[in-house]
Design an enzyme around this catalytic site. Sequence first.
Site, PDB file in Angstrom:
ATOM      1  N   LYS A 180       0.840  -1.204   0.000  1.00  0.00           N
ATOM      2  CA  LYS A 180       0.000   0.000   0.000  1.00  0.00           C
ATOM      3  C   LYS A 180       0.873   1.252   0.000  1.00  0.00           C
ATOM      4  O   LYS A 180       1.498   1.580   0.998  1.00  0.00           O
ATOM      5  CB  LYS A 180      -0.919   0.044   1.226  1.00  0.00           C
ATOM      6  CG  LYS A 180      -1.975   1.144   1.067  1.00  0.00           C
ATOM      7  CD  LYS A 180      -2.524   1.670   2.364  1.00  0.00           C
ATOM      8  CE  LYS A 180      -1.664   2.683   3.041  1.00  0.00           C
ATOM      9  NZ  LYS A 180      -1.460   3.947   2.301  1.00  0.00           N
ATOM     10  N   GLU A 254       9.434   0.622  10.999  1.00  0.00           N
ATOM     11  CA  GLU A 254      10.506   1.611  10.779  1.00  0.00           C
ATOM     12  C   GLU A 254       9.860   2.970  10.961  1.00  0.00           C
ATOM     13  O   GLU A 254       9.078   3.408  10.114  1.00  0.00           O
ATOM     14  CB  GLU A 254      11.082   1.477   9.360  1.00  0.00           C
ATOM     15  CG  GLU A 254      11.664   0.111   9.041  1.00  0.00           C
ATOM     16  CD  GLU A 254      12.978  -0.164   9.754  1.00  0.00           C
ATOM     17  OE1 GLU A 254      13.545   0.767  10.346  1.00  0.00           O
ATOM     18  OE2 GLU A 254      13.416  -1.318   9.721  1.00  0.00           O
ATOM     19  N   CYS A 290      14.214  10.022   7.266  1.00  0.00           N
ATOM     20  CA  CYS A 290      14.020   9.649   8.672  1.00  0.00           C
ATOM     21  C   CYS A 290      15.295   9.679   9.509  1.00  0.00           C
ATOM     22  O   CYS A 290      15.239   9.929  10.697  1.00  0.00           O
ATOM     23  CB  CYS A 290      13.399   8.277   8.736  1.00  0.00           C
ATOM     24  SG  CYS A 290      14.333   7.055   7.795  1.00  0.00           S
ATOM     25  N   GLU A 388       9.890  15.120  16.100  1.00  0.00           N
ATOM     26  CA  GLU A 388      10.337  15.011  14.710  1.00  0.00           C
ATOM     27  C   GLU A 388       9.623  16.075  13.870  1.00  0.00           C
ATOM     28  O   GLU A 388       8.393  16.137  13.865  1.00  0.00           O
ATOM     29  CB  GLU A 388      10.001  13.617  14.163  1.00  0.00           C
ATOM     30  CG  GLU A 388      10.481  13.440  12.732  1.00  0.00           C
ATOM     31  CD  GLU A 388      10.127  12.069  12.156  1.00  0.00           C
ATOM     32  OE1 GLU A 388       8.951  11.687  12.221  1.00  0.00           O
ATOM     33  OE2 GLU A 388      11.042  11.400  11.656  1.00  0.00           O
TER      34      GLU A 388
HETATM   35  P1  NAD Z   1       2.441   8.160   8.106  1.00  0.00           P
HETATM   36  O1  NAD Z   1       2.624   7.326   9.318  1.00  0.00           O
HETATM   37  O2  NAD Z   1       1.428   9.230   8.145  1.00  0.00           O
HETATM   38  O3  NAD Z   1       2.020   7.225   6.875  1.00  0.00           O
HETATM   39  C1  NAD Z   1       2.850   6.174   6.424  1.00  0.00           C
HETATM   40  C2  NAD Z   1       1.998   5.172   5.670  1.00  0.00           C
HETATM   41  O4  NAD Z   1       1.130   4.520   6.578  1.00  0.00           O
HETATM   42  C3  NAD Z   1       1.087   5.764   4.616  1.00  0.00           C
HETATM   43  O5  NAD Z   1       0.986   4.847   3.542  1.00  0.00           O
HETATM   44  C4  NAD Z   1      -0.231   5.904   5.348  1.00  0.00           C
HETATM   45  O6  NAD Z   1      -1.338   5.921   4.463  1.00  0.00           O
HETATM   46  C5  NAD Z   1      -0.223   4.669   6.217  1.00  0.00           C
HETATM   47  N1  NAD Z   1      -0.940   4.735   7.474  1.00  0.00           N
HETATM   48  C6  NAD Z   1      -1.051   5.782   8.320  1.00  0.00           C
HETATM   49  N2  NAD Z   1      -1.730   5.430   9.424  1.00  0.00           N
HETATM   50  C7  NAD Z   1      -2.022   4.109   9.288  1.00  0.00           C
HETATM   51  C8  NAD Z   1      -2.701   3.161  10.112  1.00  0.00           C
HETATM   52  N3  NAD Z   1      -3.206   3.486  11.299  1.00  0.00           N
HETATM   53  N4  NAD Z   1      -2.804   1.881   9.667  1.00  0.00           N
HETATM   54  C9  NAD Z   1      -2.276   1.527   8.492  1.00  0.00           C
HETATM   55  N5  NAD Z   1      -1.653   2.391   7.647  1.00  0.00           N
HETATM   56  C10 NAD Z   1      -1.511   3.667   8.050  1.00  0.00           C
HETATM   57  O7  NAD Z   1       3.886   8.687   7.711  1.00  0.00           O
HETATM   58  P2  NAD Z   1       4.301   9.662   6.493  1.00  0.00           P
HETATM   59  O8  NAD Z   1       3.942  11.043   6.868  1.00  0.00           O
HETATM   60  O9  NAD Z   1       3.794   9.108   5.209  1.00  0.00           O
HETATM   61  O10 NAD Z   1       5.892   9.478   6.488  1.00  0.00           O
HETATM   62  C11 NAD Z   1       6.732  10.201   7.290  1.00  0.00           C
HETATM   63  C12 NAD Z   1       7.124   9.405   8.520  1.00  0.00           C
HETATM   64  O11 NAD Z   1       7.763   8.182   8.139  1.00  0.00           O
HETATM   65  C13 NAD Z   1       8.138  10.132   9.382  1.00  0.00           C
HETATM   66  O12 NAD Z   1       7.787   9.975  10.743  1.00  0.00           O
HETATM   67  C14 NAD Z   1       9.438   9.397   9.095  1.00  0.00           C
HETATM   68  O13 NAD Z   1      10.403   9.484  10.094  1.00  0.00           O
HETATM   69  C15 NAD Z   1       8.956   8.018   8.898  1.00  0.00           C
HETATM   70  N6  NAD Z   1       9.953   7.242   8.147  1.00  0.00           N
HETATM   71  C16 NAD Z   1      10.694   6.287   8.805  1.00  0.00           C
HETATM   72  C17 NAD Z   1      11.679   5.586   8.132  1.00  0.00           C
HETATM   73  C18 NAD Z   1      12.494   4.533   8.812  1.00  0.00           C
HETATM   74  O14 NAD Z   1      13.124   3.737   8.124  1.00  0.00           O
HETATM   75  N7  NAD Z   1      12.532   4.472  10.126  1.00  0.00           N
HETATM   76  C19 NAD Z   1      11.909   5.857   6.783  1.00  0.00           C
HETATM   77  C20 NAD Z   1      11.158   6.840   6.159  1.00  0.00           C
HETATM   78  C21 NAD Z   1      10.168   7.520   6.850  1.00  0.00           C
END
Ligand code: NAD
Length: 482
Positions: A180, A254, A290, A388
């Site tokens: 997804k 992650e 991240c 963050e």
């Molecule tokens: P987000 O958590 O809002 O969304 C990430 C994904 O999860 C999207 O596809 C979203 O539609 C989905 N999603 C959100 N809530 C969900 C739920 N309750 N159940 C299932 N799916 C859900 O994050 P974002 O804004 O898209 O990305 C930025 C974040 O990702 C930052 O916090 C960043 O640090 C983190 N990130 C972490 C890593 C790592 O390797 N640790 C790498 C890249 C980004």
Amino acid sequence: MTITYDKLFIGGGWTDPSSDRTITVVSASTEEVIGSVAEAQEADVDAAVDAARTAFDDPNGWATWEPARRAEVMERFADAIESRGPDIAQRVSAQNGMPIAISSAFEATFPAALLRYYAGVARNMVTEEQRTGLVAGNTITVRRDPLGVVGAIVPWNFPQSLAAFKYAPALAAGCTMVIKPSPETCLDLGLIADAAAEAGLPAGVINVVPGGREIGAHLVAHPRIDKVAFTGSTAAGRSIAEVCGRLLRPVTLELGGKSAAIILDDADLDLGTVGANLFQNTLLNQGQTCFMGTRVLAPASRYDEVVDTFAALAGSLTIGDALDPGTQIGPMASSTHRDRVEGYIAKGKAEGARLVTGGGRGGQDRGWFVEPTIFADVDNKFTIAQEEIFGPVLSLIKYNDDEEAVRIANDSEFGLGGSVWTQDQARGLGVATRVQTGNIGINGFVPDPSSPFGGVKASGLGQELGPEAVHHYQQIKSIYNT
Ligand code: NAD
């Protein structure tokens, strides 16, 4: 020209969605519509899981193949993705504002590199070993079988690489998947779907369901999946972990970070030599990465020099349209996110941090830009040092000795990345060893396919990359021969 996907990639081909709802994708640089994608509904997720389940349960299917046979297909998949590299870079950058120089270097190349790396891991994989029981002296067969159907949820910041972090080891292990993507970046995974079909990946091994968090939640809780692989925010990770906890479903998470870039008092601060690495570890993809070291810890003896160095670095960066090859700082991925980052800048000022440079929109009349922003005199307790921000905003924090630097670095909810800047490798290693984090570099780093990448504390559970990642997609079983 806009890109349209009115079908969903399910069961090895493009199929009609269950509804006519679509996701409109907008350019972060121009705010213009650049495409539209059929939005998966719950019925489509169910169909995708069914396709992945059927592919996994096929008695002669993907999961039962010798790993070396899977490796051949993975290498063809890598070739098919690589040939789409320029399109991948273009789409990623148009959507989320990643400078095209960065998407060309990472997003367009990492997926194929990972597939080839994990094809090699598959070829050398030991999936069965015999042990002699200590008690009865009998033979025990220990197997590593593919875990099953994986629900993979990907964020918008590095949509291609972070999807590949999941599908490359999962395919090596013999799993099948439903991926997804985020609504902000769902145009580029269409290219991966085409590449999978071209490479002859068996039907149902990879399925793609573009949609928002409700569709993600439906996938996470789906009764017919076996594992969740998630990259995204800590808040979403916590709620996914709760669901997986209740279901006793394996999950890798992650999550977010607030890493420390520790400048030791012997560090080389000449931007001519360290500027590119400093940029790559603090501001890459305008901070929407991240593992960035967004808390810069500077020794009191050289504090003003560090402030000047970062002010010069920030001021030297070219801000502009993500598709311009000269751009180093593109826009934030969405207007909501830009507003969020600006909210933190306001909070930093209100809490008493000193704004050294930035804070504005870089003189751009369209697109969701935020200038590289440097705050000095930041206390590690300030909100901008604890939460963050996920934007180009750095907090410069003063420390007195290496002990205090380590203490401040560890005074964080997160533990994802980090860096130690020094001309003395041994001293750098000593400091790096004491930082509570999943990944850290001496004078900078970017994640490498060969080595595990993951977070500790609120930055996640489990690792991606390295041969270790395959274990998260395997089920261990002991068969006793009595
Ligand atoms: P987000 O958590 O809002 O969304 C990430 C994904 O999860 C999207 O596809 C979203 O539609 C989905 N999603 C959100 N809530 C969900 C739920 N309750 N159940 C299932 N799916 C859900 O994050 P974002 O804004 O898209 O990305 C930025 C974040 O990702 C930052 O916090 C960043 O640090 C983190 N990130 C972490 C890593 C790592 O390797 N640790 C790498 C890249 C980004």
